[in-house]
Motif scaffolding. Sequence first.
Motif, PDB file in Angstrom:
ATOM      1  N   PRO A  82       8.237  42.213  -3.157  1.00  0.00           N
ATOM      2  CA  PRO A  82       7.219  41.480  -3.916  1.00  0.00           C
ATOM      3  C   PRO A  82       5.886  42.224  -3.918  1.00  0.00           C
ATOM      4  CG  PRO A  82       7.967  40.211  -1.997  1.00  0.00           C
ATOM      5  CD  PRO A  82       8.671  41.525  -1.969  1.00  0.00           C
ATOM      6  N   LEU A 101      10.671  35.020  -0.284  1.00  0.00           N
ATOM      7  CA  LEU A 101       9.522  34.210  -0.682  1.00  0.00           C
ATOM      8  C   LEU A 101       9.573  32.799  -0.089  1.00  0.00           C
ATOM      9  CD1 LEU A 101       9.490  35.342  -4.392  1.00  0.00           C
ATOM     10  CD2 LEU A 101       8.125  36.231  -2.507  1.00  0.00           C
ATOM     11  N   ALA A 121       2.595  36.507  -1.839  1.00  0.00           N
ATOM     12  CA  ALA A 121       3.647  37.294  -2.490  1.00  0.00           C
ATOM     13  C   ALA A 121       4.011  36.728  -3.858  1.00  0.00           C
ATOM     14  CB  ALA A 121       4.888  37.325  -1.605  1.00  0.00           C
ATOM     15  N   TYR A 122       4.251  37.621  -4.824  1.00  0.00           N
ATOM     16  CA  TYR A 122       4.743  37.239  -6.146  1.00  0.00           C
ATOM     17  C   TYR A 122       5.638  38.352  -6.685  1.00  0.00           C
ATOM     18  CZ  TYR A 122       1.321  40.391  -8.322  1.00  0.00           C
ATOM     19  OH  TYR A 122       0.607  41.487  -8.714  1.00  0.00           O
ATOM     20  N   CYS A 123       6.433  38.046  -7.704  1.00  0.00           N
ATOM     21  CA  CYS A 123       7.465  38.982  -8.174  1.00  0.00           C
ATOM     22  C   CYS A 123       7.091  39.793  -9.412  1.00  0.00           C
ATOM     23  CB  CYS A 123       8.753  38.212  -8.471  1.00  0.00           C
ATOM     24  SG  CYS A 123       9.487  37.487  -7.004  1.00  0.00           S
ATOM     25  N   ALA A 126       7.453  43.717  -9.764  1.00  0.00           N
ATOM     26  CA  ALA A 126       8.170  44.270  -8.612  1.00  0.00           C
ATOM     27  C   ALA A 126       9.263  45.231  -9.093  1.00  0.00           C
ATOM     28  CB  ALA A 126       8.783  43.154  -7.779  1.00  0.00           C
ATOM     29  N   CYS A 159      12.736  38.303  -4.917  1.00  0.00           N
ATOM     30  CA  CYS A 159      12.380  38.919  -6.198  1.00  0.00           C
ATOM     31  C   CYS A 159      13.582  39.661  -6.768  1.00  0.00           C
ATOM     32  CB  CYS A 159      11.219  39.899  -6.029  1.00  0.00           C
ATOM     33  SG  CYS A 159       9.657  39.107  -5.639  1.00  0.00           S
ATOM     34  N   GLU A 164      11.488  35.490  -9.776  1.00  0.00           N
ATOM     35  CA  GLU A 164      12.000  34.817  -8.578  1.00  0.00           C
ATOM     36  C   GLU A 164      13.425  34.328  -8.782  1.00  0.00           C
ATOM     37  OE1 GLU A 164       9.496  31.627  -7.239  1.00  0.00           O
ATOM     38  OE2 GLU A 164       7.787  32.953  -6.947  1.00  0.00           O
TER      39      GLU A 164
END
Length: 176
Positions: A82, A101, A121-123, A126, A159, A164
């Motif tokens: 991520p 996540l 955290a984020y996708c 990625a 991810c 997600e």
Amino acid sequence: MRRTTGAALLAALAVVTTACGATESPQVAPAPTPSPSPMSATTPGTTSTTPKPVQGTVSITPILSGRTLSLKVNFGGSVLTPKDRETHQDWTAPDYRGLWLGDNYTFGDGPDQGGTDPGQAYCEGATKRRTGNQTVTLPAIHQYAQPGTYTLTYTTKYCGRTGEIELKKHIQVEVS
């Protein structure tokens, strides 16, 4: 001298070929084709490659001590790292579990639930793949009030190429 040796060898080959009844000239085997990279897969007859799928797995095992529940969770597979919402760089995780996540769990005996937050955290964006396997134990996460059979639901995300991806597991817990 080399030239006469080569000519003699060709003449001998022609005699052996004729004596064996061969009517075609000797064939040279084609060079072997290189195998595809372990990170890609090809379809016969095409020249493009596509990446292997990103695929995370999770398994859960309840551990009961009386009516107190602990949970053993195994995370595995190949996931994308991520991004950090603040820096927009790849998330710095101390271990493989840190790439997932967060998680959420319900215990099957009411509205009580537990879990962790994915934080920053984020996708989106990625691309860096990480493959691993890690087992963690979540100690004493719940106390059942009465004996019975309960459905524990565990949910986590990782991810993938489209953002997600949620994994959800349900198991029966027998409480004495």
